[in-house]
Design a protein around this motif. Structure first.
Motif, PDB file in Angstrom:
ATOM      1  N   ARG A 270     -13.573   3.998  -6.102  1.00 27.12           N
ATOM      2  CA  ARG A 270     -12.360   3.182  -6.139  1.00 27.12           C
ATOM      3  C   ARG A 270     -12.582   1.974  -7.050  1.00 27.12           C
TER       4      ARG A 270
ATOM      5  N   THR B  30      -2.847  -0.046  -3.656  1.00 34.49           N
ATOM      6  CA  THR B  30      -2.913  -1.213  -2.782  1.00 34.49           C
ATOM      7  C   THR B  30      -3.006  -2.483  -3.612  1.00 34.49           C
TER       8      THR B  30
ATOM      9  N   GLN C  40      -6.308   3.471  -7.100  1.00 36.18           N
ATOM     10  CA  GLN C  40      -6.465   4.758  -6.415  1.00 36.18           C
ATOM     11  C   GLN C  40      -5.728   4.808  -5.086  1.00 36.18           C
ATOM     12  N   THR C  41      -5.626   3.681  -4.389  1.00 37.80           N
ATOM     13  CA  THR C  41      -4.938   3.659  -3.103  1.00 37.80           C
ATOM     14  C   THR C  41      -3.577   2.977  -3.185  1.00 37.80           C
TER      15      THR C  41
ATOM     16  N   ARG D 206       0.873  -1.179   0.000  1.00 40.83           N
ATOM     17  CA  ARG D 206       0.000   0.000   0.000  1.00 40.83           C
ATOM     18  C   ARG D 206       0.905   1.223   0.000  1.00 40.83           C
TER      19      ARG D 206
END
Length: 374
Positions: free
Chosen positions: A316, A340, A337-338, A45
């Motif tokens: 997301r 991750t 978007q994250t 992440r």
């Protein structure tokens, strides 16, 4: 965790100061199927990453499960086949709209399409070809080894014969129907477009070496292999000679982290130690496989090139795929978007009594910050 059959796989400690990812690994250990002796969780992440492992390669083995332990991936192989398809398309060696006939080996007969047509490569990669889930002739030859290696005797000769016997009754592109046959056939067609290299060789050349995935292979018995289990019983290596593009790949948690980080940063900003895509066709392919192609019936989910795509209410994008052989269960997922990504692996085959894949998806959502309201 207490296994339902066979020795117990102990969950790692869960102190408040446990290393990042250790609590989630413990959740996966408790969710692993009967007889599992090894579980791996690989997670990244942002700029943070870890590969957490529990157990041993087998209940009778002394070698511990490590970030380099190799598991059978089953249908996660299809994401590698999709990336190969997009990479060959980016090089101009084929087009997604090419009909299957254009890339059949000499002497092969295509399926009989009764409505519409032709079947195109894009149809194979989105499960809309109209081909059945399994090729004709597979079930009859698989009964004796159904609980261990149902695809083991289905070789390329049988695939060729089965394709010639297949009738496509729905218009290609009209209906979604998950097909091991379709993506396995796609893998064979890609080897023709890739100048005749076998699927393992093409995968190594175009994907694994550029991404630094040194442990990823289609070989049935690689070093540091986690022994698969079904209902607590150890199994021989998974074999799928006629359809390697549908389920033959093995990989470690460390390699899958490289694979996923390359999807998160296709511009070359992948994982340290060989996870970047690098310039050119592979970079373009990593973007192309993430583009939604169709919406699934009775669902808000979509299909990209093989990947499942789910959009959360807050915008997301969750991309994921699970896999299972008779002896291993796995899931990979990422959220651009994250930044991750999660890979979860265990050496017990999926059963109705375990929920490893769902537990792995829940772990991914936790890291990605996607709650129950997705």
């Amino acid at each position: 965790m207490t296994a339902l059959d066979g020795p117990a796989l102990d969950a790692p400690a869960q102190a408040d100061d446990s290393p990042w990812g250790e609590r989630e690994l413990a959740d996966l250990v408790r969710s692993a199927g009967p007889g599992a002796s090894a579980v791996t969780l690989a997670v990244t992440r942002g700029g943070r990453q870890a590969v957490r492992c529990a157990g041993r390669l087998d209940h009778a083995a002394s070698e511990p499960c490590t970030p380099d332990t190799v598991f059978e991936l089953g249908s996660i192989t299809k994401t590698f086949t999709a990336l190969l398809l997009a990479e060959l398309a980016a090089r101009g060696e084929l087009a997604l709209d090419d009909p299957v006939e254009r890339h059949l080996p000499d002497g092969w007969r295509p399926a009989d399409v009764r409505r519409g047509g032709p079947v195109r490569l894009l149809h194979l990669a989105t499960h809309t070809s109209g081909l059945p889930r399994l090729p004709p002739g597979l079930l009859a030859g698989a009964l004796a080894s159904w609980s261990s290696n149902p695809y083991g005797a289905y070789d390329e000769g049988r695939l060729r014969a089965g394709l010639a016997r297949t009738t496509v009754r729905h218009r290609p592109g009209e209906r979604f129907g998950y097909s091991n046959f379709g993506v396995g056939l796609l893998g064979r067609l890609l080897t023709e477009a890739g100048r005749g290299a076998g699927y393992p060789e093409l995968l190594a050349e175009r994907v694994c070496r550029p991404l630094g995935m040194r442990a990823t292979t289609c070989a049935p018995d690689p070093p540091h292999r986690a022994i698969g289990h079904r209902h607590g019983r150890p199994l021989p290596p998974w074999l799928i000679p006629g359809l390697p593009g549908a389920g033959a790949v093995r990989a470690s948690g460390a390699d899958l982290l490289r694979f996923l980080r390359a999807h998160l940063r296709p511009d070359g900003g992948g994982a340290a130690g060989g996870g970047s895509a690098g310039p050119g066709a592979l970079e373009e392919a990593l973007r192309e496989v993430q583009r939604p192609r169709l919406r699934l019936p009775r669902s808000g989910d979509q299909i990209c090139l093989v990947w499942n795509h789910r959009r959360t209410p807050d915008g997301r994008d969750l991309l994921f795929h699970s896999g299972g052989t008779r002896g291993c269960t796995s899931l990979i997922a990422f959220c651009p978007q994250t930044a991750t990504a999660v890979a979860a692996l265990c050496n017990a085959g999926p059963t109705r009594r375990d929920n490893f894949a769902q537990a792995a998806y829940d772990v991914f959502k936790r890291f990605a910050g996607a709650g129950d309201g997705e």
